[in-house]
Design a protein around this motif. Sequence first.
Motif, PDB file in Angstrom:
ATOM      1  N   PHE A 167      23.024 -20.091  39.780  1.00 44.20           N
ATOM      2  CA  PHE A 167      22.252 -20.394  40.974  1.00 44.20           C
ATOM      3  C   PHE A 167      21.503 -19.186  41.532  1.00 44.20           C
ATOM      4  CE2 PHE A 167      25.487 -23.684  40.760  1.00 44.20           C
ATOM      5  CZ  PHE A 167      24.727 -24.827  40.918  1.00 44.20           C
ATOM      6  N   SER A 168      21.286 -18.171  40.728  1.00 48.34           N
ATOM      7  CA  SER A 168      20.468 -17.033  41.150  1.00 48.34           C
ATOM      8  C   SER A 168      19.790 -16.426  39.936  1.00 48.34           C
ATOM      9  CB  SER A 168      21.312 -15.961  41.853  1.00 48.34           C
ATOM     10  OG  SER A 168      22.207 -15.352  40.947  1.00 48.34           O
ATOM     11  N   THR A 169      18.728 -15.676  40.187  1.00 47.31           N
ATOM     12  CA  THR A 169      18.004 -14.994  39.117  1.00 47.31           C
ATOM     13  C   THR A 169      18.612 -13.611  38.925  1.00 47.31           C
ATOM     14  OG1 THR A 169      15.993 -16.145  39.769  1.00 47.31           O
ATOM     15  CG2 THR A 169      15.742 -14.230  38.340  1.00 47.31           C
ATOM     16  N   LYS A 170      19.305 -13.404  37.833  1.00 50.04           N
ATOM     17  CA  LYS A 170      19.977 -12.130  37.598  1.00 50.04           C
ATOM     18  C   LYS A 170      18.957 -11.055  37.255  1.00 50.04           C
ATOM     19  CE  LYS A 170      24.087 -10.208  37.439  1.00 50.04           C
ATOM     20  NZ  LYS A 170      24.993 -10.231  38.595  1.00 50.04           N
ATOM     21  N   HIS A 209      15.895  -6.908  57.521  1.00 46.69           N
ATOM     22  CA  HIS A 209      16.747  -5.897  56.899  1.00 46.69           C
ATOM     23  C   HIS A 209      17.864  -6.568  56.087  1.00 46.69           C
ATOM     24  CE1 HIS A 209      14.771  -3.454  59.932  1.00 46.69           C
ATOM     25  NE2 HIS A 209      15.225  -2.362  59.321  1.00 46.69           N
ATOM     26  N   PRO A 210      18.290  -5.951  55.007  1.00 51.46           N
ATOM     27  CA  PRO A 210      19.427  -6.492  54.249  1.00 51.46           C
ATOM     28  C   PRO A 210      20.695  -6.482  55.096  1.00 51.46           C
ATOM     29  CG  PRO A 210      18.242  -4.839  52.969  1.00 51.46           C
ATOM     30  CD  PRO A 210      17.721  -4.751  54.365  1.00 51.46           C
ATOM     31  N   SER A 211      21.558  -7.465  54.885  1.00 46.68           N
ATOM     32  CA  SER A 211      22.832  -7.536  55.595  1.00 46.68           C
ATOM     33  C   SER A 211      23.815  -6.534  55.001  1.00 46.68           C
ATOM     34  CB  SER A 211      23.418  -8.946  55.488  1.00 46.68           C
ATOM     35  OG  SER A 211      23.802  -9.205  54.141  1.00 46.68           O
ATOM     36  N   LEU A 253      15.262  -9.526  46.765  1.00 52.17           N
ATOM     37  CA  LEU A 253      14.255 -10.585  46.826  1.00 52.17           C
ATOM     38  C   LEU A 253      14.480 -11.695  45.804  1.00 52.17           C
ATOM     39  CD1 LEU A 253      11.678 -10.714  48.710  1.00 52.17           C
ATOM     40  CD2 LEU A 253      12.896  -8.528  48.679  1.00 52.17           C
ATOM     41  N   ASP A 254      15.071 -11.367  44.657  1.00 48.98           N
ATOM     42  CA  ASP A 254      15.242 -12.359  43.597  1.00 48.98           C
ATOM     43  C   ASP A 254      16.695 -12.799  43.429  1.00 48.98           C
ATOM     44  OD1 ASP A 254      12.545 -12.571  42.816  1.00 48.98           O
ATOM     45  OD2 ASP A 254      12.696 -10.715  41.681  1.00 48.98           O
ATOM     46  N   GLU A 255      17.576 -11.818  43.237  1.00 56.54           N
ATOM     47  CA  GLU A 255      18.965 -12.171  42.971  1.00 56.54           C
ATOM     48  C   GLU A 255      19.680 -12.678  44.227  1.00 56.54           C
ATOM     49  OE1 GLU A 255      22.824 -10.117  40.793  1.00 56.54           O
ATOM     50  OE2 GLU A 255      20.804  -9.390  40.387  1.00 56.54           O
ATOM     51  N   LEU A 256      19.403 -12.064  45.363  1.00 55.21           N
ATOM     52  CA  LEU A 256      20.016 -12.477  46.635  1.00 55.21           C
ATOM     53  C   LEU A 256      19.001 -13.250  47.476  1.00 55.21           C
ATOM     54  CD1 LEU A 256      21.904  -9.156  47.538  1.00 55.21           C
ATOM     55  CD2 LEU A 256      22.692 -11.063  46.109  1.00 55.21           C
ATOM     56  N   ARG A 257      18.387 -14.244  46.869  1.00 56.83           N
ATOM     57  CA  ARG A 257      17.282 -14.953  47.511  1.00 56.83           C
ATOM     58  C   ARG A 257      17.817 -15.985  48.505  1.00 56.83           C
ATOM     59  NH1 ARG A 257      13.954 -18.304  43.505  1.00 56.83           N
ATOM     60  NH2 ARG A 257      14.151 -16.383  42.299  1.00 56.83           N
ATOM     61  N   ASP A 258      18.317 -15.486  49.636  1.00 59.94           N
ATOM     62  CA  ASP A 258      18.920 -16.370  50.638  1.00 59.94           C
ATOM     63  C   ASP A 258      19.010 -15.598  51.949  1.00 59.94           C
ATOM     64  OD1 ASP A 258      20.938 -17.764  52.228  1.00 59.94           O
ATOM     65  OD2 ASP A 258      21.385 -18.905  50.412  1.00 59.94           O
ATOM     66  N   TYR A 259      18.708 -16.252  53.068  1.00 56.72           N
ATOM     67  CA  TYR A 259      18.707 -15.545  54.351  1.00 56.72           C
ATOM     68  C   TYR A 259      20.093 -15.100  54.796  1.00 56.72           C
ATOM     69  CZ  TYR A 259      13.780 -15.987  55.509  1.00 56.72           C
ATOM     70  OH  TYR A 259      12.420 -15.850  55.528  1.00 56.72           O
ATOM     71  N   ARG A 260      21.140 -15.616  54.170  1.00 59.49           N
ATOM     72  CA  ARG A 260      22.473 -15.124  54.538  1.00 59.49           C
ATOM     73  C   ARG A 260      22.665 -13.672  54.118  1.00 59.49           C
ATOM     74  NH1 ARG A 260      26.467 -16.780  49.875  1.00 59.49           N
ATOM     75  NH2 ARG A 260      24.982 -17.337  48.249  1.00 59.49           N
ATOM     76  N   PHE A 261      21.788 -13.162  53.251  1.00 60.82           N
ATOM     77  CA  PHE A 261      21.867 -11.762  52.834  1.00 60.82           C
ATOM     78  C   PHE A 261      20.942 -10.864  53.651  1.00 60.82           C
ATOM     79  CE2 PHE A 261      23.211 -14.078  48.952  1.00 60.82           C
ATOM     80  CZ  PHE A 261      24.496 -13.566  48.888  1.00 60.82           C
ATOM     81  N   TYR A 262      20.455 -11.378  54.770  1.00 57.83           N
ATOM     82  CA  TYR A 262      19.645 -10.584  55.701  1.00 57.83           C
ATOM     83  C   TYR A 262      20.367 -10.440  57.030  1.00 57.83           C
ATOM     84  CZ  TYR A 262      15.551 -10.622  52.662  1.00 57.83           C
ATOM     85  OH  TYR A 262      14.687 -10.414  51.616  1.00 57.83           O
ATOM     86  N   ALA A 263      20.045  -9.359  57.731  1.00 55.08           N
ATOM     87  CA  ALA A 263      20.585  -9.157  59.077  1.00 55.08           C
ATOM     88  C   ALA A 263      19.911 -10.136  60.044  1.00 55.08           C
ATOM     89  CB  ALA A 263      20.353  -7.719  59.513  1.00 55.08           C
ATOM     90  N   PRO A 308      13.690  -3.077  50.216  1.00 58.17           N
ATOM     91  CA  PRO A 308      13.544  -4.524  50.375  1.00 58.17           C
ATOM     92  C   PRO A 308      13.269  -4.956  51.814  1.00 58.17           C
ATOM     93  CG  PRO A 308      15.858  -3.955  50.116  1.00 58.17           C
ATOM     94  CD  PRO A 308      15.083  -2.679  49.930  1.00 58.17           C
ATOM     95  N   ILE A 309      13.269  -4.016  52.748  1.00 58.23           N
ATOM     96  CA  ILE A 309      12.957  -4.366  54.134  1.00 58.23           C
ATOM     97  C   ILE A 309      11.551  -4.926  54.217  1.00 58.23           C
ATOM     98  CG2 ILE A 309      12.525  -3.452  56.448  1.00 58.23           C
ATOM     99  CD1 ILE A 309      14.771  -1.520  56.054  1.00 58.23           C
ATOM    100  N   ARG A 310      11.405  -6.042  54.887  1.00 58.40           N
ATOM    101  CA  ARG A 310      10.095  -6.680  55.044  1.00 58.40           C
ATOM    102  C   ARG A 310       9.432  -6.125  56.300  1.00 58.40           C
ATOM    103  NH1 ARG A 310      12.179 -12.322  55.740  1.00 58.40           N
ATOM    104  NH2 ARG A 310      10.076 -13.136  55.429  1.00 58.40           N
TER     105      ARG A 310
END
Length: 331
Positions: free
Chosen positions: A3-6, A247-249, A232-242, A189-191
């Motif tokens: 369920f993710s792009t490695k 910012h990344p969580s 951006l690809d492997e952790l493509r989910d907002y639960r991995f953001y602050a 990876p910060i947007r």
Amino acid sequence: MQFSTKVELPVKEIEISHKSRIILIGSCFAGNIGKKLQERKFNIEHNPFGVQYNPRSISAVLTRIAQGEPFTAESHEIFEHAGRWHSIMHHSDFSRNSKEELLECINSNLKRAHAMSKACDTVIVTFGTAYTYTRNSDGTTAGNCHKLPAKEFTRSLMGIEEIAAEFGKVIRTYKSLNPEVKFLFTVSPIRHLRDGAHDNQKSKATLLLAIDRIISENPDCCHYFPAYEIVLDELRDYRFYAEDMAHPSATAIEYIWECFGNCCFSKETAGINEAVEEIIRGLNHRPFDEKSEGYREFIRGLARKIETLTGKFPYLDFKNELTRCNTLSNR
């Protein structure tokens, strides 16, 4: 099912150990990974001018570190604004109430970083944005604008060739100090959502292409770590953001650190990390009774572990921890 792009990791392209002498410059990745390296007793110099975002500012900082030229009261980078003294090359964390305090602060950091640059074997660079803000009065690119009026700056997007040329000079400078020096580049990876979603994507694409150009021109000493792609690809989910969704969580940072270790750490280095982590966890433990004999013996046991570890790896610096052990065990 997957369920993710490695993301494929550049395993063992560059090796980092506790013997390495490392300078980390930039944003996000440099900050987060630098903190984790420092906690695990690596020999690092971490953002001695504070967090930096754009390649031109990062290039200027690395060049100034290598040259070691101190700032003076007459330096054009120094200025007063809103009752505080600032440096256009430094983060606002360095700002002080007087010019003298500012100069003492930034020059002490510069001196330490310059000493490291002479023996540095690894430089980790994290680009955050390709957009720069140039001060109109003297053409200086701001590492931090310190809330000066926007009209005092010109905003522009750096080009791929310009970034590659800037870092070609930096690489030659550091290779003159140590021909074996290695550079590890990453993109934060910060947007940068203040730029707008489209401009943020243009900026990140420019940085990625510029790094590709730098590596192609310096394949013997330059490498890339895919922190940007992991988030951006492997952790493509907002639960991995602050909470700011930019910012990344903490979980994402921990995962990036794990990936970084898998790429850059030998089995011995990973083992030292585990031993250091165990000691630090022990020192941070809060007992019911700090004056009990049981707790004092626990602390003495930690001191013995430190002595064993430093006996085997004398380049590890545990002076502060041993002092704390001595204080706690004699209460």
